[in-house]
Design an enzyme around this catalytic site. Structure first.
Site, PDB file in Angstrom:
ATOM      1  N   GLU A 140      12.289   0.552  -1.522  1.00 54.39           N
ATOM      2  CA  GLU A 140      12.832   1.732  -1.160  1.00 54.39           C
ATOM      3  C   GLU A 140      14.692   1.767  -1.587  1.00 54.39           C
ATOM      4  OE1 GLU A 140      12.197   3.845   2.189  1.00 54.39           O
ATOM      5  OE2 GLU A 140      10.123   4.282   1.587  1.00 54.39           O
TER       6      GLU A 140
ATOM      7  N   GLU B  17       3.260   2.704  -0.036  1.00 54.09           N
ATOM      8  CA  GLU B  17       3.507   3.357   1.475  1.00 54.09           C
ATOM      9  C   GLU B  17       3.116   4.743   1.352  1.00 54.09           C
ATOM     10  OE1 GLU B  17       6.879   1.818   3.088  1.00 54.09           O
ATOM     11  OE2 GLU B  17       7.456   3.725   4.252  1.00 54.09           O
TER      12      GLU B  17
END
Length: 824
Positions: free
Chosen positions: A454, A529
């Protein structure tokens, strides 16, 4: 022969001297002294920053770096050690303090954010011809190391290990003092990170010519000529699940740190689980110039290889000997497994030629009671809990893991997505990633690397693409047997990192999944995720005062989803490899959706102690292959008589009929990858589910209980190794007079241990509990939360025999947990 005798203020290494043949890897965890410093006041930081310690080598000025500094009033500690877990909780409006679990550590708390460690040891004069290398597996963070007043170096990140050759600085026949300064004032992540030397330390001793310390042996495998597929750590083809000859390649790098050129021979062989030699290479000559290194490749063949798999994690050992005539001057033993990994853009992941859907979880590294300083046993305990749920893969979020975690995954059969801390190709983090690969590439559990998570600032930019290309290149050069992914929190976006990453990783954003697949059909996809369901174990109503959310699969933040939503998407798409649930366990920090008094996450499928939440049984139903029938909530609802209670049943049965006190509330068909719900008017008694699965009957019951009457203590294992390191988990509950577990009990329990062990941590999984995790001065206690709490015991290394934990509580019959402490 190795001797590591810990004295009151000194660790004596030697005595009879080190073995002159082969290497020694001595545990360096004991005999440390610890004291807090201060990040803003040099006078309280032992004059660090004021004393001119850099002017001359060996001049430590008037600081605690001096070898003869008086540290008698410092605290005795044993590694692994996390000083942050014992700090108080502080209500702060600072977002980073919030994200780290409100412990009083970081830049706003200079009085708690510097830690000093000292350790003294001796080395015999006869060992002066050997190399001595200090190894720290993890120090959080920004550590600096000295020996005998001389600066050795530092390590910036809190997640990668560091090594220091101390040979030139050792006082042979006299005292040697190692000093470590740890600066945890700068956060590195956005979650609880701990502070201190929170992983193991080692003293490695070997000859001047030796197998390289980092990545010195690399073992990889392939089917023998004429066999189908590939049996290496990775590759494009299949392999049989068992049997058949396998070629083993052992690449060994040998360093010569001596002042003269040296010659030797090198031999590699493989042993099976029983230690029997099953393959052997040729004896090869070796000549290494002074100050140089040389790589030697040995080719061996296993005639009948047993494959490493999730159900049979079979491990071989590759042994490499460096010999001078008949004398072994160095040796290394490496565990490895024979298995294939294949990733198909249309069919997903294959292990040993068999399709495997990724039933994964992401995990941070802390645990209730001990913070980030986990005894090795807890790694095995936690992986065992995940296996019981049906998990087959573990993502090391978001950093290089401790080596013992990978050992546990190798031994128990758990795939690992091995993730590095930052998407950064600069000298510091780029080198960290290289060292991570060199350290971890022999682990059969590691099936893929992750180059980052991320990185929203750069992931869709040219900068992100260029960094990713260099990290991918690093990975392929050091480990061509595997591939890599990147955890991107974006949907149908291709620009940047996703243009070059071999396997596209989706963090949430599953609404963009099908469009991305359509636009890029040749790129494999995995859910790096997913989910992020939030729930509080044993609490079934929203409570904004205590910051609790219901223990159903019903609440998720805006970016996330329920478990059922994401898993149905994954299960229906063969090209979607599966995914990693955020998270396997709750962790300190990132309180969501509430803040204070909440001090840890609600994301876990299990709480911080490893006690299951309701969503655990959803995943177990569809992942484990076991018969599952579970009812939520409990049935203690005094004062709510006649009011409707949501009842969830998780099961993999064909149908379920629910009964309240013998009266049917209806029979329903269980949807595949789903669950069932009833709204039930509460009445005390028994709530029973009767299910049928392939003609078999399954039954589950929850029952209204009486008041807590007696404590029950359950040990996670019957024996403890008396090595001063092994640990055991004691889980505590209470039952009523009928022997029924009371699910909403909140009694305060007190703990006392007798025998060769000590308590090192307590917890109960309550995300808003501000009770201490540790009681260094004694008086250990913990309230039950949802009827449960946990005590962690560790061998104190003093003796063998029986140990006993006594648990008491006001108005309760006490309990005892007995464990046998045996010689290691």
């Amino acid at each position: 022969m190795k001797l590591l005798v810990l004295l009151v203020a000194m660790a004596a290494i030697g005595g009879r001297g080190f073995a002159q043949d082969g290497r020694e890897r001595l545990n360096f965890d004991g005999g440390w002294k610890f004291h807090l410093g201060n990040a803003s006041d040099p006078a309280k930081d032992f004059n660090y920053g004021v004393g001119n310690i850099l002017a001359k080598t060996g001049d430590a000025d008037n600081t605690c770096i001096k070898a003869n500094f008086d540290d008698r009033n410092w605290t005795d500690v044993q590694l692994p050690h996390d000083w942050a877990v014992g700090l108080p909780f502080v209500h702060s409006s600072n977002g980073d303090v919030d994200a780290h679990g409100y412990h009083a550590i970081g830049g706003l708390f200079p009085e708690n954010s510097i830690g000093w460690y000292r350790k003294t040891f001796t080395v015999e004069k006869r060992d002066s011809g050997r190399r001595f290398v200090l190894q720290f597996d993890g120090i959080f963070r920004d550590s600096k190391v000295w020996i005998n007043n001389c600066y050795l170096g530092g390590n910036f990140s809190g997640y990668t290990g560091s090594t220091y050759d101390i040979t030139d600085f050792v006082h042979y026949g006299g005292k040697n003092t190692v000093v470590v300064r740890v600066d945890a004032s700068q956060y590195e992540g956005w979650f609880y990170e701990g502070a201190g030397i929170y992983r193991h330390a080692w003293l490695n001793v070997y000859a001047a010519m030796h197998i390289a310390q980092e990545g010195g042996v690399f073992v990889h495998t392939a089917p023998a000529a004429g066999e189908a597929g590939t049996a290496g750590a990775g590759g494009p083809a299949n392999a049989a699940t068992s049997g058949g000859p396998v070629d083993v390649t052992v690449e060994t790098t040998v360093d010569n740190n001596g002042l003269r050129d040296a010659q030797a021979t090198i031999l590699a062989y493989v042993t099976d689980r029983q230690g029997m030699r099953v393959a052997q290479g040729k004896v090869m000559p070796l000549a290494v110039s002074a100050g140089r290194e040389q790589m030697v490749k040995a080719d061996l063949q296993l005639p009948q290889a047993t494959r490493w798999s999730l159900d049979n994690p079979y491990l071989y050992r590759a042994v490499v000997l460096v010999r001078d005539g008949d004398r072994t001057i160095d040796s290394v033993c490496v565990r490895f497994g024979v298995r294939t990994i294949r990733i198909d853009k249309d069919k997903g992941l294959f292990l040993n030629g068999e399709p495997v859907k990724v039933y994964g979880v992401c995990c941070h590294q802390d645990h209730a009671g001990v913070g980030s300083a986990l005894p090795d046993y807890l790694q095995y305990y936690r992986i065992g809990l995940l296996k019981e749920m049906g998990v087959n893969a573990y993502r090391t979020s978001h950093n290089a893991p401790t080596p013992e975690l990978l050992d546990a995954c190798d031994s128990l059969g758990m795939l690992v997505l091995d993730e590095t801390r930052l998407l950064n190709s600069g000298p510091e983090y780029g080198t960290d990633f290289e060292r991570q690969i060199l350290r971890d590439r022999n682990h059969p559990s590691v099936f893929m690397w992750s180059i980052g998570n991320e990185e929203w600032v750069i992931q869709a930019s040219t900068t992100g693409k260029l960094i990713a290309q260099h990290q991918i290149q690093r990975q392929q050069l050091l480990d061509p047997t595997r591939t890599c992914t990147y955890a991107a929190n974006e949907g149908n976006v291709y620009r940047g990192v996703n243009e070059v990453i071999p396997v596209r990783g989706f963090n949430y954003n599953l609404t963009g999944l099908d469009a991305y697949r359509k636009d890029h059909p040749d790129q494999p996809i995995i859910g790096t995720e997913v989910a992020s369901t939030v729930s509080t174990r044993s609490i079934f109503e929203r409570d904004t005062v205590n910051a609790y959310v219901p223990d159903y699969d019903s609440v998720a933040p805006p970016w996330a989803s329920t478990a059922e939503y994401w898993w149905r998407i994954a299960a229906e798409r063969p090209w979607f490899m599966g995914g990693f649930v955020w998270t396997g366990f709750d962790y300190r920090g990132e309180p969501t959706p509430y803040r204070w008094p909440d001090i840890n996450s609600h994301f876990g499928v299990m709480d911080m102690c490893g006690f299951p939440k309701t969503v655990y049984y959803y995943y177990q139903s569809w992942w484990s292959g076991k018969d599952v029938l579970h009812i939520a909530p409990h049935w203690n609802w005094k004062g709510k008589e006649g009011k409707l209670i949501p009842v969830w049943v998780n099961s993999n049965a064909d149908d379920v009929e629910l009964f309240l006190n013998g009266r049917s509330l209806g029979k329903k068909t269980m949807p595949v990858n789903g669950h069932l719900e009833w709204m039930v008017a509460y009445a005390p008694g028994k709530l029973t589910a009767i299910a049928h699965k392939h003609g078999r009957k399954l039954t589950a019951t929850v029952e209204t209980t009486g008041a807590p009457y007696r404590i029950v203590a359950t040990a996670s294992k019957p024996t403890l190794t008396g090595d001063g390191k092994d640990a055991v988990v004691i889980n505590c509950t209470v039952v009523d007079k009928e022997g029924r577990e009371v699910p909403d009990a909140a009694n305060l329990l007190r703990f006392a241990v007798s025998g060769p062990a000590k308590i090192i941590g307590v917890g109960n999984g309550n995300p808003s509990s501000h009770e201490p995790d540790q009681y260094p001065d004694g008086g250990w206690q913990r309230k039950l939360f949802g009827g449960k709490c946990q005590v962690i015991l560790q061998s104190d290394g003093t003796e063998i025999g029986n140990l006993k934990l006594t648990i008491t509580g006001d108005g309760l019959l006490p309990a005892e947990a007995a464990v046998t402490c045996r010689q290691g």
